[in-house]
Write an enzyme that holds these catalytic residues in place. Sequence first.
Site, PDB file in Angstrom:
ATOM      1  N   ASP A 219      69.232  70.350  79.676  1.00  0.00           N
ATOM      2  CA  ASP A 219      68.447  71.336  78.925  1.00  0.00           C
ATOM      3  C   ASP A 219      68.154  70.843  77.515  1.00  0.00           C
ATOM      4  O   ASP A 219      67.022  70.951  77.021  1.00  0.00           O
ATOM      5  CB  ASP A 219      69.194  72.668  78.854  1.00  0.00           C
ATOM      6  CG  ASP A 219      69.119  73.462  80.145  1.00  0.00           C
ATOM      7  OD1 ASP A 219      68.243  73.177  80.972  1.00  0.00           O
ATOM      8  OD2 ASP A 219      69.952  74.378  80.316  1.00  0.00           O
TER       9      ASP A 219
ATOM     10  N   GLU B  58      64.744  67.214  84.240  1.00  0.00           N
ATOM     11  CA  GLU B  58      65.055  66.389  85.422  1.00  0.00           C
ATOM     12  C   GLU B  58      65.201  64.913  85.034  1.00  0.00           C
ATOM     13  O   GLU B  58      66.059  64.208  85.569  1.00  0.00           O
ATOM     14  CB  GLU B  58      63.986  66.567  86.497  1.00  0.00           C
ATOM     15  CG  GLU B  58      63.852  67.985  87.028  1.00  0.00           C
ATOM     16  CD  GLU B  58      65.156  68.596  87.513  1.00  0.00           C
ATOM     17  OE1 GLU B  58      66.099  67.843  87.851  1.00  0.00           O
ATOM     18  OE2 GLU B  58      65.253  69.837  87.525  1.00  0.00           O
TER      19      GLU B  58
END
Length: 681
Positions: A583, A519
């Site tokens: 990611d 995030e």
Amino acid sequence: MRFNPSVCIAFVAIVTASCNNKPSTKDSGVPERTVFFDKSGMDTTVNPGDDFYRYANGKWYKETKIPASQSSWGTFNILADDNIKNLHGILDSLKTLSPAEGSKEQKIGDFYASGLDTVTIDKKGYDPIKPELAKIAAINDAQQLINFCADAYKEGSGYLFGFGVGPDDKNSNKNLAYFNQTGLGLPNREYYTKTDSASVKIRAAYGKYIAKLFILTGVDQAAAAKNAADIIKLETAIALSHSTPNELRDPVKNYHKFAVSDLQKKSGMDLNAIFSRMGFKTDTILVGQPKYFITLNTLLKSQPVALWKKQLTFMSLNSSANYLSQPFQDARFDFYGKVLNGQKVQKERWKRMTQIVDNDLGELLGQLYVDKYFTSDAKKRMLDLVNNLQTAYKDRIEKLDWMSPETKKKAIDKLNAFTKKIGYPDKWKSYDDVEIRRDTYFDNALSVSKHDYSELLKRINKPVDKMEWGMTPPTVNAYYNPSFNEIVFPAGILQFPFFDKNADDAINYGAIGAGIGHEMTHGFDDQGAQYDKNGNLKEWWTPQDAARFKTKTAAIGKQYDDYVVLKDLHVNGSLTMGENIADNGGIAIAYQAFKNTAQGKSDKKIDGLTPDQRFFLSFAQLWRSKQSDESTRMRISADPHSPDIYRVNGTLSNTEAWYKAFNIKPGDKMYKPETERIKIW
């Protein structure tokens, strides 16, 4: 609140329920967990350097079957399913109470009960929407049609205008009315234009579904089939005006700020009259995709009113089907559940209703949920993890070899400005104007919709409340919102296997730590990097740094483009760009933060595994899943997340520490020479 998937980036494709797997709670009586790693699910016959995803999850994958009521099954689904049971326990406990009228217990309890009263729901058939269908039938010309579409918003429906309210991307402290493309019953334009056999079959099934809804209202089969063909033809014309999923990811290309007077001239529509009927006045609006509205105006004038009436009738039936009698629910499930997602049977009614209560009255149900299942200790431990990763991220930015000191300073300023929301809101939403009764399921849902619309209108041209949340507290997910420059972790995701306050650091940093880093990295992915520390869409990079960043993102796009799913179906590296960057950045930041812990600095084995091995296996097991082919096809077309196997293998093939932890060598299928390993953050 504007919660647009193009700018609010979730950790995973939205899971419609929330998690809790054998929790250690305030009063549940469940023993605290002592085992945090599933060695039995591994397949150690697989070389970790050939397919780490299968190495970590292979035995589980071979032995797992997707439940008939699911389109996929894995960590997220299991957690969501477990937590539905916890939420159901809360809702079920309200049966024995006599709560005060208007209390949160009365509203969520009676809403839930009304949805379980299938006898009353089935008895009413489609009576609840007959008044709206009668209004559509009474339309005689294009102006009346536009008036109906505008008026319907105040009644909890609304069609064709794609309306919302949220922060101005270039002035994030002020809310503006905004309009986006809409008008389709299939996921996106590609479903109308692609000619492969799977797409043709889906369109044929869609036509049968449309016809079925008309038949259920008494239209004969031949007329219903003609209606369906006409509607698909009209929607195809609408779809051609739509931006593609890839195009929707570009915040600059989807930002168009207009004076209403100027847009009236451009679109040919009397916008002031439309807005007045919708219940608001403004002189400035945002339009995501102007081409859609120009095409809509052309089609409203060129296509027969009778055709538009068919379209609106279908849209009304389709949007209401799940709140009507069982035949309507079955028809909708047969298409959207079976054909598009590969589900074999519907979820149990109580599960569906639990999810609906969470979706519609989430900050009422959420209050009861966090009281029972979320501890202050968990929140404190989570905040420590977030702060540790923020420190690691700062260190990584300072050491980047491709970014200038000038841009580094602004990047660190943005990182330090992150708002961190953990667990649940500091201020709960009010639902005082929502009226709920035990015997009026459709009306209850309508009351929630009217409430939501009323809340939108109150925000137009007002300051943004950056304390608002875009997910309910029990949700198994997390997100970054660039307009708020915030990272948000609902209570639902802060449980095993994502997080357990008693787990060793390797487990927590490999799981929720990678999620936190993910995030955070969304603030610096190809979308988030276009917003400054205050949440404004603004260039803050030097031209040279922006060019180097673009070169790196292009490389990661190419990497994921090459991954194959379902024979010749490839991952869309452009659509998944932001998630792939997040990611890769997330695991790198989480690993660096982990190495700053006592366990990260040691070589002490647990379960025969080193700390680094446990870290990477924790990460890989988080993404274990199986998906139906139908769901996989839909996700490749519309979901900005890569398939879970490549969220593991794609990411780790770029991660130097993983090579060392598992002694990955040239000749292994996942091996990439060091010069080809993509490193951005």
